[in-house]
Design a protein around this motif. Structure first.
Motif, short mmCIF file in Angstrom:
data_model
loop_
_atom_site.label_atom_id
_atom_site.label_comp_id
_atom_site.label_asym_id
_atom_site.label_seq_id
_atom_site.Cartn_x
_atom_site.Cartn_y
_atom_site.Cartn_z
N THR A 158 0.86 -1.19 0.00
CA THR A 158 0.00 0.00 0.00
C THR A 158 0.89 1.24 0.00
OG1 THR A 158 -0.11 0.07 2.42
CG2 THR A 158 -1.81 -1.20 1.28
N LYS B 146 -11.10 5.17 -15.26
CA LYS B 146 -10.62 3.90 -14.70
C LYS B 146 -9.23 4.07 -14.10
CE LYS B 146 -10.03 -0.97 -15.91
NZ LYS B 146 -10.11 -1.97 -17.00
N PHE B 147 -8.36 4.79 -14.79
CA PHE B 147 -7.03 5.06 -14.26
C PHE B 147 -7.11 5.87 -12.97
CE2 PHE B 147 -3.79 8.43 -13.98
CZ PHE B 147 -2.68 7.66 -13.68
N THR C 286 -9.49 6.02 -10.80
CA THR C 286 -10.00 5.19 -9.71
C THR C 286 -8.90 4.28 -9.16
OG1 THR C 286 -12.20 5.23 -10.69
CG2 THR C 286 -11.77 3.53 -9.05
N GLU C 287 -8.16 3.64 -10.05
CA GLU C 287 -7.09 2.75 -9.62
C GLU C 287 -5.97 3.51 -8.92
OE1 GLU C 287 -5.90 0.85 -13.19
OE2 GLU C 287 -7.60 -0.56 -13.23
N ALA C 288 -5.66 4.72 -9.41
CA ALA C 288 -4.56 5.50 -8.83
C ALA C 288 -4.98 6.25 -7.58
CB ALA C 288 -4.02 6.48 -9.87
N GLY C 289 -6.30 6.41 -7.36
CA GLY C 289 -6.77 7.13 -6.19
C GLY C 289 -6.56 8.63 -6.29
N GLU D 234 -14.42 6.78 -4.48
CA GLU D 234 -15.41 5.72 -4.43
C GLU D 234 -16.73 6.17 -5.06
OE1 GLU D 234 -17.64 2.79 -1.19
OE2 GLU D 234 -16.28 4.35 -0.51
N GLY E 35 -16.30 6.29 -8.68
CA GLY E 35 -16.20 4.92 -9.16
C GLY E 35 -17.55 4.25 -9.31
N ASP F 42 -18.28 4.38 -14.54
CA ASP F 42 -17.39 3.38 -13.95
C ASP F 42 -18.10 2.16 -13.40
OD1 ASP F 42 -14.75 4.48 -14.27
OD2 ASP F 42 -15.51 6.11 -13.06
N ASP G 49 -18.01 -1.98 -16.19
CA ASP G 49 -17.47 -3.33 -16.17
C ASP G 49 -18.41 -4.28 -15.42
OD1 ASP G 49 -15.24 -2.70 -17.62
OD2 ASP G 49 -14.07 -2.12 -15.85
#
Length: 575
Positions: free
Chosen positions: A47, A95-96, A98-101, A151, A154, A159, A162
């Motif tokens: 993390t 999407k990027f 969300t994954e990267a925060g 969140e 997302g 988002d 998927d």
């Protein structure tokens, strides 16, 4: 060899402090052993340092954000004060993000502002820079608030795709033979329907005029047209394109089995007990599926009133004087999407009284106006504009509105109606008011009919309105004169403004649109010129003598009032 491996293991596990951890130690906010232990735990759990630090309880999110902003010289922002709906949706891949925060806050020129909790994470900032193809400005925010906003984003329409793609196989909306027979609970639970409803609501909240659902070979794209510009909103997986198209066709009462020819339909979205939005739906077969365009038809637009559309006081007075006459023809001209329909309906709304019989023929009727008899043209069934006009004349009309004059037959009947005691309003696709008269002549309408029937012509464009973040622009007088300003205009009483960009306008610098108009009454002198066979240039010269402002001049007045920018006016009035 075993001994060498054993002695090397502690070096491989050695914890190295960098960035935020090192700064906390240097400023004595953490002891070295504390920071090292936190970094070790972050490495083991894979993390970030911030997550491990907050989990340890050594600092809270507010303290950490204040420290990072002060030490590294970055702005500090409270995310709880940010409106989620105002965030830009097309500047950073969702999407990027969300994954990267991270959260994209706005884009100004080539500079992207992003909310981060660790401004020292250079790898992340480099990834953002590469993904967005823009320089990056880090805005420090509290980590817990950042996670909550990520969140929420997302879970937005763009988002959940998927998840929808995985669930959509269990939903078969194409089996619905009648839209009215579908159980409402089934509809609410269907992922495709929930997604479509979210997209429609997002479009209304964004102030979009059109939605585009576009299938391609490798991807599927959804775009909104906001303030006249198309913006990409989402790229759903290809797995849902057929289901989404079928769902739209079902609720628009179209043939879901027919995919080879274009179709036109209509649907309604009920937002509340007293507000419903209509959508005009058009399907078009393409190489990789059906492209669907939905136009938002908001009845509230017709009730905005003339004042809200952007007419200058003298233009408004001339227009109202023309529509208050018992007979004659009022023409509104301009390209597609220039607001002609809203202008006509605003006029109809003024005339819509119990003592007035109003009939309209449109292809199709875009806005439902209670009290007005609206007819949809259906050329396949033989209900053309000309046929509708003939029927209107047997229905004791006071006001007739024709959606568009396309041919000589329609023009001839409309002009005869205007000459026999009816007020006729219609649209034409011409560049400005003077060329409208020559367009009618080219259709074959005799000059004496044009001169005796047409009472006023309005040409219009829509220019983007500057957002409140606008700033004064320094321009030399020569450039202003070249743009079309007069010497008398440059008296120092006003300043041109330029677009800047903020969260409210999604970084574009513009929010909403304002109309630019050329309102040309047909005077006696102009009637003589028409009867003499004058061309568009001669008519334009006479209009200028009579004080009629052309589109460029009207647009520059909006610049002087601070409503729009010079480049926007030059763009929409490029003659």
């Amino acid at each position: 060899m075993a001994a060498i491996t054993t002695t090397q293991r502690p070096q491989a596990r050695q914890t190295i402090l960098a960035g935020l951890g090192r700064a906390l130690v240097q400023h004595q906010r953490l002891r070295l052993d504390q920071a090292t232990d936190i970094q070790r735990r972050a490495d083991e759990a894979e993390t970030g340092f911030v997550d491990a630090l907050l989990a340890s309880g050594a600092m809270n999110a507010r303290q950490l954000a204040s420290f990072a902003a002060e030490v590294f010289g970055h702005p500090l922002l409270d995310l709880s004060a940010v409106d989620l709906a105002a965030l830009p949706v097309d500047v950073l891949d969702r999407k990027f993000a969300t994954e990267a925060g991270v959260v994209a806050l706005g884009k100004r020129g080539g500079r992207l502002s992003v909310a981060v909790s660790d401004p020292t994470d250079t790898k992340l900032l480099d990834r953002i820079r590469f993904t967005a193809q823009a320089s990056v400005e880090a805005i420090v925010v509290e980590h817990d608030k950042l996670l909550r906003m990520v969140e929420k984003l997302g879970r937005s329409a763009a988002d959940t795709l998927d998840e929808i793609a995985g669930e959509v196989e269990g939903v078969d909306v194409t089996n619905d033979e009648q839209a009215g027979q579908v159980d409402s609970s089934d509809i609410d639970d269907a992922p495709v329907v929930r997604f479509l409803q979210k997209i429609l609501v997002d479009a209304i909240q964004a102030g979009a005029s059109d939605l585009h659902f576009e299938p391609f070979e490798k991807f599927y794209r959804i775009r909104f047209r906001v303030d006249g510009e198309l913006r990409e909103i989402a790229q759903p997986p290809l797995a849902i394109k057929e289901k989404l198209a079928s769902r739209i066709k079902v609720i628009s009462r179209l043939d879901i089995s027919e995919k080879r020819v274009p179709q036109d339909g209509r649907m309604k979205l009920v937002l509340s007990g007293n507000r419903a939005i209509d959508f005009r739906v058009s399907t078009l077969p393409t190489l990789f599926g059906e492209k669907i365009v939905m136009r938002i038809l908001d009845p509230a637009q017709a009730k905005l009133g003339i004042d809200a559309l952007g007419y200058e006081p003298d233009q408004k007075e001339a227009l109202i004087d023309a529509i208050r006459r018992p007979y004659g023809m009022v023409l509104v001209t301009g390209p597609t999407g220039s607001g002609k329909t809203v202008s006509l309906y605003s006029c109809l709304n003024i005339l819509n009284e119990p003592g007035v019989n109003i009939s309209t023929a449109e292809d199709p009727a875009e806005i439902n106006l209670p009290g007005v008899n609206q007819v949809n043209v259906n050329e396949k069934a033989g209900l053309t504009f000309a046929a509708a006009l003939r029927a209107f004349l047997r229905q004791d009309p006071d006001v007739i509105m024709v959606g568009e004059i396309r041919d000589l037959e329609t023009a001839d009947i409309a002009i005869k109606a205007a000459q026999t005691g009816h007020l006729v309003m219609s649209t034409l696709h011409t560049n400005d008011a003077p060329t409208t008269l020559t367009r009618l002549a080219n259709m074959g309408v005799p000059a004496f009919n044009i001169a005796s029937s047409v009472s006023l012509i309005t040409a219009q464009r829509l220019a983007r309105r500057l957002c409140t973040c606008k700033q004064p622009l320094e321009v030399d007088e020569g450039a202003l004169l070249n743009a079309g300003f007069l010497e008398a205009d440059l008296d120092g009483s006003w300043l041109p403004y330029r677009p800047v960009g903020c969260e409210r306008c999604n970084g574009s610098g513009y929010k909403g649109r304002v109309g630019i108009y050329q309102v040309m009454p047909i005077t006696e002198e102009m009637q003589k010129l028409i009867l003499a066979g004058g061309n568009a240039l001669q008519i334009a010269a006479q209009a200028e003598v009579e004080g009629v402002r052309d589109l460029r001049r009207s647009g520059l007045m909006k610049v002087m009032q601070g409503m729009t920018s010079i480049e926007e006016v030059l763009g929409v009035t490029n003659e």
